[in-house]
Design an enzyme around this catalytic site. Structure first.
Site, PDB file in Angstrom:
ATOM      1  N   GLY A  46       0.851  -1.186   0.000  1.00  0.00           N
ATOM      2  CA  GLY A  46       0.000   0.000   0.000  1.00  0.00           C
ATOM      3  C   GLY A  46       0.884   1.232   0.000  1.00  0.00           C
ATOM      4  O   GLY A  46       2.041   1.165   0.425  1.00  0.00           O
ATOM      5  N   GLN A  51       3.544   9.840   0.990  1.00  0.00           N
ATOM      6  CA  GLN A  51       4.797   9.092   1.095  1.00  0.00           C
ATOM      7  C   GLN A  51       5.729   9.375  -0.079  1.00  0.00           C
ATOM      8  O   GLN A  51       6.921   9.034  -0.025  1.00  0.00           O
ATOM      9  CB  GLN A  51       4.508   7.593   1.172  1.00  0.00           C
ATOM     10  CG  GLN A  51       3.835   7.191   2.481  1.00  0.00           C
ATOM     11  CD  GLN A  51       3.641   5.695   2.549  1.00  0.00           C
ATOM     12  OE1 GLN A  51       2.642   5.173   2.085  1.00  0.00           O
ATOM     13  NE2 GLN A  51       4.623   4.996   3.102  1.00  0.00           N
ATOM     14  N   CYS A  93       6.066  -0.176   7.510  1.00  0.00           N
ATOM     15  CA  CYS A  93       5.708   0.935   6.629  1.00  0.00           C
ATOM     16  C   CYS A  93       6.932   1.307   5.809  1.00  0.00           C
ATOM     17  O   CYS A  93       8.034   1.388   6.356  1.00  0.00           O
ATOM     18  CB  CYS A  93       5.259   2.116   7.487  1.00  0.00           C
ATOM     19  SG  CYS A  93       4.892   3.589   6.527  1.00  0.00           S
ATOM     20  N   LEU A  94       6.740   1.548   4.527  1.00  0.00           N
ATOM     21  CA  LEU A  94       7.859   1.913   3.656  1.00  0.00           C
ATOM     22  C   LEU A  94       8.506   3.222   4.089  1.00  0.00           C
ATOM     23  O   LEU A  94       9.665   3.468   3.784  1.00  0.00           O
ATOM     24  CB  LEU A  94       7.372   2.030   2.207  1.00  0.00           C
ATOM     25  CG  LEU A  94       6.830   0.740   1.572  1.00  0.00           C
ATOM     26  CD1 LEU A  94       6.231   1.037   0.201  1.00  0.00           C
ATOM     27  CD2 LEU A  94       7.918  -0.320   1.466  1.00  0.00           C
ATOM     28  N   HIS A 135      -4.207   1.585   7.595  1.00  0.00           N
ATOM     29  CA  HIS A 135      -2.841   2.111   7.655  1.00  0.00           C
ATOM     30  C   HIS A 135      -2.667   3.270   6.654  1.00  0.00           C
ATOM     31  O   HIS A 135      -2.109   4.315   7.001  1.00  0.00           O
ATOM     32  CB  HIS A 135      -1.865   0.959   7.353  1.00  0.00           C
ATOM     33  CG  HIS A 135      -0.422   1.341   7.324  1.00  0.00           C
ATOM     34  ND1 HIS A 135       0.490   0.893   8.255  1.00  0.00           N
ATOM     35  CD2 HIS A 135       0.281   2.130   6.460  1.00  0.00           C
ATOM     36  CE1 HIS A 135       1.680   1.403   7.959  1.00  0.00           C
ATOM     37  NE2 HIS A 135       1.579   2.148   6.881  1.00  0.00           N
ATOM     38  N   GLU A 136      -3.169   3.079   5.432  1.00  0.00           N
ATOM     39  CA  GLU A 136      -2.987   4.105   4.390  1.00  0.00           C
ATOM     40  C   GLU A 136      -3.839   5.345   4.665  1.00  0.00           C
ATOM     41  O   GLU A 136      -3.390   6.470   4.440  1.00  0.00           O
ATOM     42  CB  GLU A 136      -3.293   3.539   3.003  1.00  0.00           C
ATOM     43  CG  GLU A 136      -2.423   2.353   2.577  1.00  0.00           C
ATOM     44  CD  GLU A 136      -0.935   2.559   2.776  1.00  0.00           C
ATOM     45  OE1 GLU A 136      -0.457   3.706   2.687  1.00  0.00           O
ATOM     46  OE2 GLU A 136      -0.232   1.569   3.044  1.00  0.00           O
ATOM     47  N   HIS A 139      -2.131   7.567   7.009  1.00  0.00           N
ATOM     48  CA  HIS A 139      -1.107   8.409   6.368  1.00  0.00           C
ATOM     49  C   HIS A 139      -1.696   9.739   5.911  1.00  0.00           C
ATOM     50  O   HIS A 139      -1.073  10.787   6.054  1.00  0.00           O
ATOM     51  CB  HIS A 139      -0.521   7.705   5.140  1.00  0.00           C
ATOM     52  CG  HIS A 139       0.642   6.802   5.440  1.00  0.00           C
ATOM     53  ND1 HIS A 139       1.811   7.262   5.989  1.00  0.00           N
ATOM     54  CD2 HIS A 139       0.822   5.481   5.241  1.00  0.00           C
ATOM     55  CE1 HIS A 139       2.653   6.247   6.115  1.00  0.00           C
ATOM     56  NE2 HIS A 139       2.077   5.144   5.672  1.00  0.00           N
TER      57      HIS A 139
HETATM   58 NI    NI Z   1       2.858   3.201   5.665  1.00  0.00          NI
END
Ligand code: NI
Length: 169
Positions: A46, A51, A93-94, A135-136, A139
């Site tokens: 995701g 991000q 998380c990236l 989660h997204e 963000h």
């Molecule tokens: Ni994330």
């Protein structure tokens, strides 16, 4: 196809509240395609626009199945309107390097959003899929999964990150 740079914590753009999208044009379609490419290249499941440094309310979520690889859903202006049950599972998380932790989320959610063309979407999501969406959407509100950990765990991570960043210098 274009892979964008993923911005990592503690960059301030990750704390910005993403703006609502009102124009559904080619620029948005390019952004979304780049987000999907960036997500798969990472690899991740995701990605939210902030991000990659774009504070707009759009996320991509991988929903590939075994027969249908590299499939994703685009959620523009997503809202989680209802949640039920709770489940604890590991998340990463990236944008948060070298960190995974157990996070409590709703097991089932109701989602309203728009697609990349501006058409309304409304659906229920469960389990892993529901987790990624939560989660997204976090963000887009400027929230990271580490905000949902205990203050002790968060402090330990910050210490660890400081060390990693010092070693990189
Ligand atoms: Ni994330």
């Amino acid at each position: 196809m274009s892979i964008r740079k993923i911005i990592t914590y503690p960059h301030p753009v990750l704390r910005e509240k993403a703006k609502q999208i009102t124009v559904f044009d080619e620029t948005l379609q390019t952004l979304v395609r780049d987000m999907a490419d960036t997500m798969w290249a990472a690899p991740g499941v995701g990605l939210a626009a902030n991000q990659i440094g774009v504070a707009l309310q759009v996320v991509v979520v991988d929903n590939s199945t075994e027969d249908d690889q590299r499939h994703y859903i685009t959620l523009v202006n997503p809202v989680i309107s209802d949640g039920e049950g709770s489940i604890i599972d590991e998340e990463g998380c990236l944008s948060v390097i070298e960190c995974t932790a157990n996070v409590k989320r709703f097991r089932k959610i109701h989602v309203t959003a728009q697609d990349v063309e501006g058409q309304p979407l409304e659906f229920d999501a469960e389990d892993r899929y529901a987790r990624i969406i939560q989660h997204e959407v976090d963000h887009l509100l400027g929230t990271l999964f580490i905000d949902r950990l205990s203050s002790l765990k968060r402090a330990l991570y910050k210490k660890k990150l400081k060390k990693i960043l010092q070693e990189q210098e």
